[in-house]
Design a protein around this motif. Structure first.
Motif, short mmCIF file in Angstrom:
data_model
loop_
_atom_site.label_atom_id
_atom_site.label_comp_id
_atom_site.label_asym_id
_atom_site.label_seq_id
_atom_site.Cartn_x
_atom_site.Cartn_y
_atom_site.Cartn_z
N ARG A 353 0.83 -1.21 0.00
CA ARG A 353 0.00 0.00 0.00
C ARG A 353 0.87 1.26 0.00
NH1 ARG A 353 -2.77 -1.16 4.00
NH2 ARG A 353 -1.71 0.03 5.62
N VAL A 354 1.89 1.27 0.86
CA VAL A 354 2.78 2.44 0.94
C VAL A 354 3.56 2.61 -0.36
CG1 VAL A 354 4.82 3.38 2.10
CG2 VAL A 354 2.96 2.39 3.45
N LEU A 355 4.10 1.51 -0.88
CA LEU A 355 4.86 1.58 -2.12
C LEU A 355 3.98 2.01 -3.29
CD1 LEU A 355 7.10 -1.62 -1.90
CD2 LEU A 355 7.82 0.76 -1.67
N GLY A 356 2.76 1.48 -3.31
CA GLY A 356 1.84 1.85 -4.38
C GLY A 356 1.52 3.33 -4.38
N ARG A 357 1.37 3.89 -3.19
CA ARG A 357 1.12 5.33 -3.09
C ARG A 357 2.34 6.12 -3.53
NH1 ARG A 357 -1.20 5.13 1.52
NH2 ARG A 357 0.67 5.44 2.80
N GLU A 358 3.52 5.67 -3.13
CA GLU A 358 4.77 6.35 -3.48
C GLU A 358 5.03 6.30 -4.99
OE1 GLU A 358 8.53 8.24 -2.87
OE2 GLU A 358 6.87 7.93 -1.47
N ALA A 364 -6.25 -1.14 -8.47
CA ALA A 364 -6.19 -2.46 -9.11
C ALA A 364 -4.76 -2.95 -9.21
CB ALA A 364 -6.83 -2.39 -10.50
N GLU A 365 -3.82 -2.06 -9.48
CA GLU A 365 -2.41 -2.45 -9.57
C GLU A 365 -1.87 -2.86 -8.21
OE1 GLU A 365 -1.23 0.35 -13.44
OE2 GLU A 365 -0.81 1.04 -11.40
N ARG A 366 -2.24 -2.15 -7.16
CA ARG A 366 -1.79 -2.53 -5.81
C ARG A 366 -2.30 -3.92 -5.45
NH1 ARG A 366 -2.94 2.98 -4.57
NH2 ARG A 366 -4.95 2.44 -3.66
N GLU A 367 -3.58 -4.18 -5.74
CA GLU A 367 -4.14 -5.49 -5.43
C GLU A 367 -3.46 -6.59 -6.24
OE1 GLU A 367 -8.29 -5.18 -6.10
OE2 GLU A 367 -8.66 -3.88 -4.36
N GLY A 368 -3.18 -6.30 -7.52
CA GLY A 368 -2.53 -7.28 -8.38
C GLY A 368 -1.12 -7.59 -7.91
N VAL A 369 -0.37 -6.58 -7.54
CA VAL A 369 0.99 -6.79 -7.05
C VAL A 369 0.98 -7.61 -5.77
CG1 VAL A 369 3.01 -5.63 -6.08
CG2 VAL A 369 1.96 -4.76 -8.18
N LEU A 370 0.03 -7.34 -4.89
CA LEU A 370 -0.06 -8.10 -3.64
C LEU A 370 -0.35 -9.58 -3.92
CD1 LEU A 370 -0.05 -8.13 -0.55
CD2 LEU A 370 -2.50 -7.57 -0.61
N ARG A 371 -1.25 -9.87 -4.84
CA ARG A 371 -1.55 -11.26 -5.20
C ARG A 371 -0.30 -11.96 -5.72
NH1 ARG A 371 -5.90 -9.09 -7.93
NH2 ARG A 371 -5.08 -9.80 -9.95
N HIS A 372 0.45 -11.28 -6.57
CA HIS A 372 1.65 -11.88 -7.15
C HIS A 372 2.76 -12.02 -6.10
CE1 HIS A 372 0.96 -12.11 -11.61
NE2 HIS A 372 -0.14 -11.49 -11.20
N PHE A 373 2.80 -11.10 -5.15
CA PHE A 373 3.78 -11.21 -4.07
C PHE A 373 3.52 -12.47 -3.23
CE2 PHE A 373 5.08 -10.39 0.33
CZ PHE A 373 6.43 -10.09 0.15
N ILE A 374 2.27 -12.69 -2.90
CA ILE A 374 1.91 -13.86 -2.11
C ILE A 374 2.17 -15.14 -2.89
CG2 ILE A 374 -0.03 -15.09 -1.04
CD1 ILE A 374 -1.20 -12.27 -0.41
N ALA A 375 1.80 -15.14 -4.18
CA ALA A 375 2.00 -16.33 -5.02
C ALA A 375 3.49 -16.62 -5.23
CB ALA A 375 1.30 -16.17 -6.36
N SER A 390 5.99 -9.59 -12.52
CA SER A 390 5.10 -10.68 -12.96
C SER A 390 3.68 -10.15 -13.14
CB SER A 390 5.12 -11.85 -11.96
OG SER A 390 4.65 -11.47 -10.69
N TYR A 391 3.24 -9.24 -12.25
CA TYR A 391 1.92 -8.64 -12.43
C TYR A 391 1.84 -7.89 -13.75
CZ TYR A 391 -1.84 -5.28 -12.16
OH TYR A 391 -2.94 -4.51 -12.48
N SER A 392 2.91 -7.20 -14.13
CA SER A 392 2.89 -6.41 -15.36
C SER A 392 2.59 -7.26 -16.58
CB SER A 392 4.22 -5.67 -15.55
OG SER A 392 5.25 -6.56 -15.97
N GLN A 393 2.90 -8.55 -16.52
CA GLN A 393 2.63 -9.43 -17.65
C GLN A 393 1.14 -9.67 -17.87
OE1 GLN A 393 5.27 -12.96 -17.82
NE2 GLN A 393 6.38 -12.00 -16.14
N THR A 394 0.32 -9.31 -16.88
CA THR A 394 -1.13 -9.46 -16.99
C THR A 394 -1.81 -8.15 -17.38
OG1 THR A 394 -1.66 -8.91 -14.67
CG2 THR A 394 -0.98 -11.19 -15.14
N VAL A 395 -1.03 -7.09 -17.55
CA VAL A 395 -1.57 -5.78 -17.90
C VAL A 395 -1.72 -5.68 -19.42
CG1 VAL A 395 -1.12 -3.29 -17.85
CG2 VAL A 395 -0.59 -4.70 -15.84
N ALA A 396 -2.90 -5.31 -19.88
CA ALA A 396 -3.18 -5.32 -21.31
C ALA A 396 -2.39 -4.27 -22.08
CB ALA A 396 -4.69 -5.11 -21.54
#
Length: 416
Positions: A353-358, A364-375, A390-396
């Motif tokens: 959350r902090v990094l996403g704000r910075e 949506a990007e913050r949530e996606g990065v968190l999912r990929h971090f956990i995975a 890895s999240y960026s690979q799912t961005v259209a």
């Protein structure tokens, strides 16, 4: 128009075929503002000489439908909100026409005595219009409305120049994927012969795309016909559990034919197990599209002019490839990253959350990065960087995906 203009995660062969097809359909015209007119949400050209080339005689006059990228260039040149202009073209083409024509042609008032008074003068500029020919009697496509000083470097020419630079550098490479949109081209290259152990950067990291949901997200934005086969073989590209944690030397290059970006080359570290690319934007080479003022009419640059531009790009590609794809360069970059990679991340949600704000991530990007971090299963600063790439690979949108990759290593350094 049936011409295909976008592709995501394409093979080099597929990209090359698309670029050759597009090149055959291109038209470039420099025209005064007063020769352009908006009609039914399209741009009409009048008074332009026909083109005679290898494809026969092409009548240039006619209607050209703007792409979404062209809407942006029109809005920029006329100083209108692009969101407003785009909405008018879809919902109120009559108001789109009125706005564009009013700004291009000005306004005059004729008095009862027959005197004409200029209330608002017409636009005195000339523009470069980048077009695709219409096919089978259909309107053409307006790709961009640009300055008549725009220095054209086409995607196929850039691709050829970079490949020539790679050949001169005599380095073994593979083009791992390509993206093409109405506004830009992106290609990713790595050298399978230049690898380096990165035990901290990859400690405990697992391929997040082993998660079927995340792999499905990546596949939804892949438009290359062969992508399914590549995805099925993705696990074979990685390392078996307990295998060596290796990164490869690589780089990316990109271009925009319509002024939404410059020619760009930048190094990256490629993690083949999940196809992540950690870019190093601070070391990028950038060449802005700026040329000499062009005369009116259909544009056909001399081969000598084009060659001089491309020779410079090829030489830069050669020199950068020799540096970026060298074992010494890779070793130096990995050594620096290893010092920061192991910082623990104990509270993933708050950290992301902090990094996403910075870094300006959307929700949506913050949530996606968190999912990929956990995975990814790597609770460290390096895990954050890998999650972003890895999240960026799912961005259209490949331009946004590239921008996210540029932020990955910066995010890693911000973890405390």
């Amino acid at each position: 128009m049936s011409l295909t203009t976008t592709v995501r995660n394409a093979t080099f062969e597929h990209m090359l075929e698309m670029l050759r097809t597009q090149n055959a359909a291109k038209l470039d015209v420099v025209a005064p503002a007063t020769t352009l007119r908006a009609r039914d949400g399209a741009i009409e050209l009048a008074g332009i000489e026909p083109v005679v080339d290898d494809h026969g005689v092409t009548v240039v006059d006619g209607l050209y439908v703007p792409t979404a990228a062209a809407d942006t260039t029109i809005a920029t040149k006329l100083d209108i909100s692009v969101k407003y202009l785009r909405r008018l073209r879809v919902e109120r083409p009559d108001l789109f026409d009125a706005n564009v024509n009013g700004l291009l042609h000005g306004k005059s008032r004729r008095t009862a005595g027959g005197t004409t008074t200029v209330v608002y003068p017409a636009d005195s500029r000339s523009f470069l219009l980048r077009l695709f020919r219409g096919q089978d009697g259909e309107p053409g496509v307006l790709r961009a409305l640009l300055s008549d000083r725009f220095g054209m470097v086409d995607n196929l020419d850039l691709l050829t120049a970079v490949l020539d630079g790679i050949r001169q550098a005599d380095v073994e490479v593979e083009i791992r994927s390509c993206d093409l949109t109405d506004s830009s081209m992106h290609c990713k290259v790595y050298s399978p012969a230049v690898a380096r152990l990165a035990p901290t950067l990859l400690a405990g990291y697992r391929n997040p795309f082993a998660n079927r949901e995340l792999e499905a997200e990546r596949q939804r934005i892949t438009t290359d016909l062969d992508a399914g086969r590549r995805a099925a073989a993705a696990e074979g590209l990685g390392y078996e559990p307990g295998g060596e944690p290796v990164v490869f030397a690589g780089f990316r290059f990109s271009n925009s034919e319509i002024g939404s970006g410059s020619v760009m080359l930048k190094p990256e570290l490629y993690v083949r197990i999940c196809r992540n690319g950690l870019t190093l934007p601070a070391l990028a080479y950038r060449r802005v599209h700026l040329g000499q003022k062009m005369e009116g009419g259909t544009v056909g640059w001399s081969q000598d002019t084009v060659k001089k531009q491309l020779d410079v790009i090829a030489a830069q590609a050669r020199d950068h490839v020799r540096e970026w794809l060298s074992p010494r360069f890779l070793a130096r970059q990995v050594e620096q990253l290893e010092q920061q990679a192991g910082t623990p991340v104990t509270e993933p949600q708050s950290t992301v959350r902090v990094l996403g704000r910075e870094l300006g991530f959307t929700e949506a990007e913050r949530e996606g990065v968190l999912r990929h971090f956990i995975a990814g299963g790597q609770p460290t600063a390096a895990g954050i960087a890998h999650a972003i790439t890895s999240y960026s690979q799912t961005v259209a949108d490949p331009t946004r995906a590239d921008a996210l990759d540029d932020l990955a290593l910066r995010a890693m350094t911000l973890v405390r």
